[in-house]
Design a protein around this motif. Structure first.
Motif, PDB file in Angstrom:
ATOM      1  N   ALA A  11       0.859  -1.193   0.000  1.00 45.06           N
ATOM      2  CA  ALA A  11       0.000   0.000   0.000  1.00 45.06           C
ATOM      3  C   ALA A  11       0.890   1.236   0.000  1.00 45.06           C
ATOM      4  O   ALA A  11       1.854   1.311   0.761  1.00 45.06           O
ATOM      5  CB  ALA A  11      -0.875  -0.008   1.253  1.00 45.06           C
ATOM      6  N   LEU A  12       0.533   2.200  -0.894  1.00 45.69           N
ATOM      7  CA  LEU A  12       1.346   3.423  -0.982  1.00 45.69           C
ATOM      8  C   LEU A  12       0.670   4.638  -0.350  1.00 45.69           C
ATOM      9  O   LEU A  12       1.290   5.688  -0.224  1.00 45.69           O
ATOM     10  CB  LEU A  12       1.673   3.753  -2.451  1.00 45.69           C
ATOM     11  CG  LEU A  12       2.453   2.745  -3.286  1.00 45.69           C
ATOM     12  CD1 LEU A  12       2.915   3.387  -4.592  1.00 45.69           C
ATOM     13  CD2 LEU A  12       3.652   2.176  -2.546  1.00 45.69           C
ATOM     14  N   ASN A  13      -0.622   4.517   0.007  1.00 42.77           N
ATOM     15  CA  ASN A  13      -1.292   5.668   0.638  1.00 42.77           C
ATOM     16  C   ASN A  13      -2.292   5.177   1.693  1.00 42.77           C
ATOM     17  O   ASN A  13      -2.548   3.970   1.805  1.00 42.77           O
ATOM     18  CB  ASN A  13      -1.983   6.544  -0.412  1.00 42.77           C
ATOM     19  CG  ASN A  13      -3.001   5.752  -1.212  1.00 42.77           C
ATOM     20  OD1 ASN A  13      -3.822   5.021  -0.650  1.00 42.77           O
ATOM     21  ND2 ASN A  13      -2.944   5.877  -2.532  1.00 42.77           N
ATOM     22  N   GLU A  14      -2.857   6.112   2.430  1.00 39.25           N
ATOM     23  CA  GLU A  14      -3.705   5.766   3.577  1.00 39.25           C
ATOM     24  C   GLU A  14      -4.918   4.924   3.178  1.00 39.25           C
ATOM     25  O   GLU A  14      -5.271   3.967   3.859  1.00 39.25           O
ATOM     26  CB  GLU A  14      -4.142   7.078   4.264  1.00 39.25           C
ATOM     27  CG  GLU A  14      -4.586   6.924   5.710  1.00 39.25           C
ATOM     28  CD  GLU A  14      -3.739   5.956   6.558  1.00 39.25           C
ATOM     29  OE1 GLU A  14      -4.348   5.068   7.182  1.00 39.25           O
ATOM     30  OE2 GLU A  14      -2.489   6.045   6.560  1.00 39.25           O
ATOM     31  N   GLU A  15      -5.537   5.292   2.036  1.00 36.31           N
ATOM     32  CA  GLU A  15      -6.714   4.535   1.587  1.00 36.31           C
ATOM     33  C   GLU A  15      -6.348   3.069   1.297  1.00 36.31           C
ATOM     34  O   GLU A  15      -7.049   2.145   1.697  1.00 36.31           O
ATOM     35  CB  GLU A  15      -7.255   5.210   0.317  1.00 36.31           C
ATOM     36  CG  GLU A  15      -8.647   4.759  -0.048  1.00 36.31           C
ATOM     37  CD  GLU A  15      -9.056   5.306  -1.415  1.00 36.31           C
ATOM     38  OE1 GLU A  15      -8.531   6.363  -1.833  1.00 36.31           O
ATOM     39  OE2 GLU A  15      -9.880   4.644  -2.061  1.00 36.31           O
ATOM     40  N   GLU A  16      -5.194   2.883   0.633  1.00 31.40           N
ATOM     41  CA  GLU A  16      -4.761   1.510   0.325  1.00 31.40           C
ATOM     42  C   GLU A  16      -4.398   0.757   1.606  1.00 31.40           C
ATOM     43  O   GLU A  16      -4.635  -0.443   1.714  1.00 31.40           O
ATOM     44  CB  GLU A  16      -3.553   1.548  -0.629  1.00 31.40           C
ATOM     45  CG  GLU A  16      -3.922   2.006  -2.031  1.00 31.40           C
ATOM     46  CD  GLU A  16      -2.728   2.085  -2.985  1.00 31.40           C
ATOM     47  OE1 GLU A  16      -2.940   2.537  -4.120  1.00 31.40           O
ATOM     48  OE2 GLU A  16      -1.593   1.722  -2.588  1.00 31.40           O
ATOM     49  N   THR A  75       7.281   1.392   6.603  1.00 31.34           N
ATOM     50  CA  THR A  75       8.203   1.339   5.455  1.00 31.34           C
ATOM     51  C   THR A  75       9.399   0.423   5.742  1.00 31.34           C
ATOM     52  O   THR A  75       9.797  -0.399   4.909  1.00 31.34           O
ATOM     53  CB  THR A  75       8.710   2.772   5.147  1.00 31.34           C
ATOM     54  OG1 THR A  75       7.583   3.633   5.117  1.00 31.34           O
ATOM     55  CG2 THR A  75       9.445   2.838   3.834  1.00 31.34           C
ATOM     56  N   GLN A  85       8.004   5.293  -0.583  1.00 26.66           N
ATOM     57  CA  GLN A  85       6.597   5.694  -0.383  1.00 26.66           C
ATOM     58  C   GLN A  85       5.754   4.550   0.206  1.00 26.66           C
ATOM     59  O   GLN A  85       4.617   4.772   0.613  1.00 26.66           O
ATOM     60  CB  GLN A  85       5.935   6.079  -1.724  1.00 26.66           C
ATOM     61  CG  GLN A  85       6.681   7.080  -2.558  1.00 26.66           C
ATOM     62  CD  GLN A  85       6.867   8.386  -1.819  1.00 26.66           C
ATOM     63  OE1 GLN A  85       5.921   8.906  -1.258  1.00 26.66           O
ATOM     64  NE2 GLN A  85       8.095   8.879  -1.774  1.00 26.66           N
ATOM     65  N   GLN A  87       3.895   2.177   2.524  1.00 32.98           N
ATOM     66  CA  GLN A  87       3.486   2.437   3.915  1.00 32.98           C
ATOM     67  C   GLN A  87       3.203   1.160   4.701  1.00 32.98           C
ATOM     68  O   GLN A  87       3.379   1.126   5.912  1.00 32.98           O
ATOM     69  CB  GLN A  87       2.235   3.312   3.925  1.00 32.98           C
ATOM     70  CG  GLN A  87       2.507   4.692   3.380  1.00 32.98           C
ATOM     71  CD  GLN A  87       1.369   5.652   3.679  1.00 32.98           C
ATOM     72  OE1 GLN A  87       0.465   5.366   4.446  1.00 32.98           O
ATOM     73  NE2 GLN A  87       1.420   6.812   3.065  1.00 32.98           N
ATOM     74  N   TYR A  93       6.442   1.581  -7.966  1.00 37.69           N
ATOM     75  CA  TYR A  93       6.729   0.665  -6.847  1.00 37.69           C
ATOM     76  C   TYR A  93       8.220   0.409  -6.687  1.00 37.69           C
ATOM     77  O   TYR A  93       8.726   0.255  -5.565  1.00 37.69           O
ATOM     78  CB  TYR A  93       5.983  -0.671  -7.053  1.00 37.69           C
ATOM     79  CG  TYR A  93       4.492  -0.475  -7.006  1.00 37.69           C
ATOM     80  CD1 TYR A  93       3.838  -0.321  -5.792  1.00 37.69           C
ATOM     81  CD2 TYR A  93       3.736  -0.380  -8.169  1.00 37.69           C
ATOM     82  CE1 TYR A  93       2.467  -0.095  -5.731  1.00 37.69           C
ATOM     83  CE2 TYR A  93       2.372  -0.161  -8.126  1.00 37.69           C
ATOM     84  CZ  TYR A  93       1.746  -0.009  -6.902  1.00 37.69           C
ATOM     85  OH  TYR A  93       0.404   0.235  -6.847  1.00 37.69           O
TER      86      TYR A  93
END
Ligand code: FAD
Length: 367
Positions: A96-101, A125, A138, A140, A289
């Motif tokens: 996952a690269l962002n909060e939603e993911e 990370t 990036q 998370q 990625y």
């Protein structure tokens, strides 16, 4: 006259023909082109049910069962044929690269863990990059699944074709099936570009072309082609350790010096060419990625037609109203993964009439 005719020499037809011949049946396998020349050689070879199936249910069960069959299935093929199939069940990361993911992935991890699957939650990370140092800063969080992996599907196809030959399967490539032969309401074989073939049972395993085949009898089966465009770059200078799945693409380091990156899902009828838009979407979907991919040497891109169904499940088992005829098709994104379990459960049906394992997948749900 054979005990069984199998139409379609992709991973499903080859695996089934091999399994039936192991059980002592006489089998003829018919392929219009080259062995595995369609979707099966286009695939990335991922064996990843926990990544692929987003909820518990019959598909995940089928996928896990097939994954568990793989080590013995591959070892047996390697021993019989003397060829390597490069099975690698050394783990994979879904990142996952962002909060939603992160939220979506955390939900998935929760039900997988509760169901007793072997998955680990990597919550920052540092933890993720310990498994795969070449991932972007990036990243998370990730689910790490230590027992999933991949196989070299092209080598597997070669091994299966050799194994079929060694087991005495009658192999007819370059042979186009043009009709299904019926006598007294029973399917008795097929008509082909090189003549008639007769058998007690006929199994249609022609991938994205299953629908076309059944139309010859006026039976409408909802299997359609969904193109997948995919590419390979050189792994020189990019020592990736682990398969990486993200929301916009996947990256698979293979044992043969290639990194396979993909893949699109686009509807283009029976066209399997690579388009500029397709290639751009693969590159843009994977480079975020692993930044090192920006300098990778591009090797090749290709396309294939996944056999998709309306409900995401394959069609496995008899065609109602047509004695002697069954289907093994519609495996969409997971035909390589599902080939051993399909071969074994379809062989149980052809040999003994057993349908218990096939119940969630019977073609009757559409017919
Ligand atoms: P096919 O391989 O398409 O074989 C069907 C065969 O039937 C063909 O060879 C065709 O020539 C033959 N045929 C058709 N009509 C006739 C006729 N009239 N007469 C004679 N022969 C005929 N799956 C995974 O498990 N893991 C992955 O990582 C993965 N990645 C993929 C990536 C891409 C880009 C694509 C396209 C697919 C991927 N898949 C993956 C899905 C997998 O490739 C398919 O589910 C699988 O190959 C389907 O196998 P099949 O034998 O049913 O079909």
């Amino acid at each position: 006259m054979s005990d069984c005719l199998v139409v379609g020499g992709g991973i499903i037809g080859l695996s089934l023909a091999y399994e039936l011949s192991r059980r002592g049946m006489t089998v003829t396998l018919v392929e219009q082109g080259e062995w595995g020349g369609q979707a099966s050689s286009a695939a990335a070879g991922m064996l990843a049910p926990l990544k692929e199936f987003t909820a518990p249910g019959p598909m995940l069960d089928l996928g896990m069962e097939s994954l568990a069959l793989y080590p013995e299935w591959a070892a047996e093929l390697e021993e019989l044929t003397g060829g390597d199939v490069q099975l690698s069940l050394e783990g994979l990361l879904t990142v996952a690269l962002n909060e939603e993911e992160v939220q979506q992935l955390a939900d998935k991890y929760r039900w997988q863990k509760e169901a007793g699957h072997a998955v680990h939650w990597l919550s920052n990370t540092l933890q993720v990059k310990e498994i795969e140092p070449l991932l972007t800063d990036q990243v998370q969080a990730a689910i790490y699944s230590p027992y999933e992996g991949h196989i070299n599907n092209r080598m597997l196809l070669r091994a299966l074709a050799t194994a079929c030959q060694l087991q005495g399967v009658k192999l007819l490539s370059g042979c186009v099936v043009s009709g299904i032969a019926v006598k007294g309401g029973k399917v008795v074989g097929i008509e082909t570009s090189t003549g008639s073939l007769r058998a007690e049972q006929t199994v249609i395993a022609s991938g994205a072309w299953v629908g076309m085949m059944l139309e010859m009898l006026g039976v409408s089966v909802p299997i359609r082609p969904v193109r997948g465009q995919i590419a390979a770059v050189s792994s020189v200078g990019i020592p990736l350790r682990t398969v990486i799945f993200g929301t916009t693409g996947y990256i698979t380091p293979k044992k043969d010096g290639k990194i396979v990156i993909g893949a699109t899902e686009d509807e283009s009828g029976f066209q399997r060419e690579v388009t500029m838009a397709g290639l751009a979407s693969i590159l843009q979907g994977t480079m975020p990625y692993v930044p090192a991919l920006h300098s990778a040497t591009f090797l090749e891109a290709w396309g294939g037609l996944r056999p998709a169904t309306q409900d995401g499940k394959p069609l496995l088992g008899p065609v109602p109203g047509w004695e002697g005829l069954s289907i093994a098709g519609g495996h969409f994104r997971n035909g390589i993964l599902l080939s051993p379990v399909t071969a074994k459960s379809m062989a149980d049906f052809v040999e003994k009439g057993e349908t218990e394992r096939l119940l969630p997948f019977l073609p009757a749900r559409f017919l």
